[in-house]
Design a protein around this motif. Structure first.
Motif, PDB file in Angstrom:
ATOM      1  N   ARG A 204       9.094   9.528 -11.484  1.00 42.14           N
ATOM      2  CA  ARG A 204       7.962   8.657 -11.755  1.00 42.14           C
ATOM      3  C   ARG A 204       6.643   9.342 -11.399  1.00 42.14           C
ATOM      4  NH1 ARG A 204       7.875   2.754  -9.146  1.00 42.14           N
ATOM      5  NH2 ARG A 204       9.181   2.316 -10.967  1.00 42.14           N
TER       6      ARG A 204
ATOM      7  N   ILE B  97       3.216   9.746 -13.696  1.00 42.18           N
ATOM      8  CA  ILE B  97       1.886   9.305 -13.252  1.00 42.18           C
ATOM      9  C   ILE B  97       0.900  10.469 -13.320  1.00 42.18           C
ATOM     10  CG2 ILE B  97       0.563   8.342 -11.333  1.00 42.18           C
ATOM     11  CD1 ILE B  97       2.630   6.427 -12.634  1.00 42.18           C
TER      12      ILE B  97
ATOM     13  N   ARG C 141      -4.655   1.275 -11.460  1.00 43.35           N
ATOM     14  CA  ARG C 141      -4.352   0.959 -12.860  1.00 43.35           C
ATOM     15  C   ARG C 141      -5.462   0.124 -13.500  1.00 43.35           C
ATOM     16  NH1 ARG C 141       0.858  -2.598 -14.909  1.00 43.35           N
ATOM     17  NH2 ARG C 141       0.453  -2.445 -17.148  1.00 43.35           N
TER      18      ARG C 141
ATOM     19  N   TRP D 241       1.189   9.632  -4.676  1.00 49.16           N
ATOM     20  CA  TRP D 241       2.588   9.745  -5.084  1.00 49.16           C
ATOM     21  C   TRP D 241       3.248  11.038  -4.610  1.00 49.16           C
ATOM     22  CZ3 TRP D 241       5.807   6.149  -6.557  1.00 49.16           C
ATOM     23  CH2 TRP D 241       5.336   4.983  -7.173  1.00 49.16           C
TER      24      TRP D 241
ATOM     25  N   VAL E  14       1.361   3.388 -12.777  1.00 48.46           N
ATOM     26  CA  VAL E  14       1.862   2.563 -11.671  1.00 48.46           C
ATOM     27  C   VAL E  14       1.117   2.972 -10.412  1.00 48.46           C
ATOM     28  CG1 VAL E  14       3.875   1.914 -10.297  1.00 48.46           C
ATOM     29  CG2 VAL E  14       4.139   2.405 -12.743  1.00 48.46           C
ATOM     30  N   ASP E  15       0.550   2.000  -9.708  1.00 44.11           N
ATOM     31  CA  ASP E  15      -0.170   2.304  -8.470  1.00 44.11           C
ATOM     32  C   ASP E  15       0.796   2.826  -7.414  1.00 44.11           C
ATOM     33  OD1 ASP E  15      -2.439   1.388  -9.658  1.00 44.11           O
ATOM     34  OD2 ASP E  15      -2.477  -0.541  -8.630  1.00 44.11           O
TER      35      ASP E  15
END
Length: 391
Positions: free
Chosen positions: A2, A6, A70, A121, A181-182
């Motif tokens: 993920r 991002i 977002r 992230w 996605v935050d």
């Protein structure tokens, strides 16, 4: 997986708005001819989106800290695209300049929020690489502009050329809304985590050094094409293609600098060496302009690569020093300082060239990155402070 998705969305978003905000210098020859502008006037118009970025960055950073990445990025992408289309539809430099300022103010949301999203992230040992990849977005965006805007303007005029980056921003805005996605957020464990990181001088020094390093970047990105066309008699399309390739090399340089910082466990030592390289390259460009056209071309390439390679290091250091509860605002301050100098560089350097010609103007410009080598706070650096990632 993920986090890499991002990262890809963040790169696409910043590249799209960068093609509008920082791509206008590739229209300078056409703008001057169509609107009857001097070099200083055309350079000022090209810097109009940067003024918008400067005005709005800190506010967008605070919004990202509070509402998440977002929402902020979606609003920013769509606003940038719509304002860019409006700028393409009007006639006259004043109306166009005002709308370009509006477009720049919306695009500031991407600079403030996308870096926070990426850094949140990734773990410290991957952040240099991740932010290096993320920071390829500006050279990629400028490269897209270099490839598309000169031929589009030559065929259809500067107004239709502006539709390209504006439309790209709208398309990527939909991707951001659908796919971003935050990063996870954790409540503070200690009150110290929520306190201002600006109580000491270290973060301020990173901001100042990063701003100084914008000087060579914007000298090259704003005036390299004009120099090649006016001083070396290149065609605008040929110069645009060459500079587009150089931008992609610069993008690779940002990744390499990020990996370098991960390997040596330091963001600021590599940043100092890159600053030195940018200053020396500007000096060589000035000498080359006086004695050898091809030496000038080699120096333009070197300046274009060196001057963009440090950017991810400054951003990563800023976010790590600020911590998870101040990262958005700190990145906003970082971008504000950089764009303040960027906005000033375009008209001031044009005035320098007019007053003392290219070799002396470039020599004076080299003082900025050389000063940055003294400001970067290498001593006492702490590597990999916690942000918002829990992996």
């Amino acid at each position: 997986m993920r986090r890499w998705v991002i990262l890809g969305i963040a790169v696409a978003a910043q590249a799209a708005v960068s093609s509008l905000v920082y791509g206008l210098p590739f229209l300078l020859p056409v703008l001057r001819g169509a609107l009857g502008l001097s070099l200083t006037e055309a350079g000022t118009l090209a810097a109009a989106p940067v003024l918008g970025v400067l005005i709005a960055l800190i506010a967008w950073g605070a919004a990202a800290d509070r509402f998440g990445e977002r929402v902020v990025m979606t609003v920013g992408m769509l606003g940038t695209g719509l304002a860019g289309l409006a700028a393409a539809a009007v006639s006259g430099p004043v109306a166009m300049g005002v709308l370009l300022v509006v477009a720049g103010s919306f695009s500031a949301s991407i600079s403030a929020a996308s870096g926070r999203a990426v850094l949140g992230w990734f773990a410290p040992t991957e952040r240099g690489l991740a932010m290096g990849i993320r920071q390829t977005c500006t050279p990629i965006g400028v490269g897209i502009a270099a490839l598309t805007l000169p031929p589009a303007a030559a065929s259809w005029g500067y107004q239709w050329a502006l539709v390209i980056p504006a439309g790209l921003s709208l398309v990527v805005g939909v991707v951001v809304a659908a796919g971003l996605v935050d990063p996870p957020r954790q409540p503070p464990k200690h009150v110290e985590e929520t306190r201002s990181p600006y109580r000491g001088a270290r973060l301020w020094r990173v901001h100042v050094a990063s701003a100084l390093l914008v000087g060579p970047q914007f000298v090259a990105s704003t005036y390299a094409l004009t120099y090649l066309v006016s001083e070396l008699d290149w065609s605008p399309v040929t110069a645009g293609v060459v500079l587009a390739v150089v931008q992609f090399v610069g993008a690779a340089g940002r990744i390499g600098a990020g990996v370098w910082s991960d390997r040596v466990a330091s963001r600021l030592r590599p940043m100092r060496w890159i600053a030195l390289g940018a200053g020396v390259s500007l000096l060589v460009w000035g000498v080359g302009g006086a004695v050898s056209p091809w030496l000038a071309v080699v120096a333009i390439v070197a300046v274009s690569v060196f001057s963009v390679s440090d950017n991810g290091l400054g951003f990563t250091a800023t976010a790590e020093l600020a911590g998870p509860f101040w990262a958005g605002r700190a990145l906003g301050v970082q971008n504000t300082g950089q764009n303040a100098l960027a906005m000033a560089v375009a008209p001031l350097f044009a005035m320098l060239v007019t007053a003392v010609d290219w070799p002396w103007a470039l020599t004076i410009g080299a003082l900025l990155p050389l000063a940055a080598t003294l400001v970067i706070p290498v001593r006492g650096e702490v590597f990999g402070q916690r942000l918002v990632s829990t992996r």
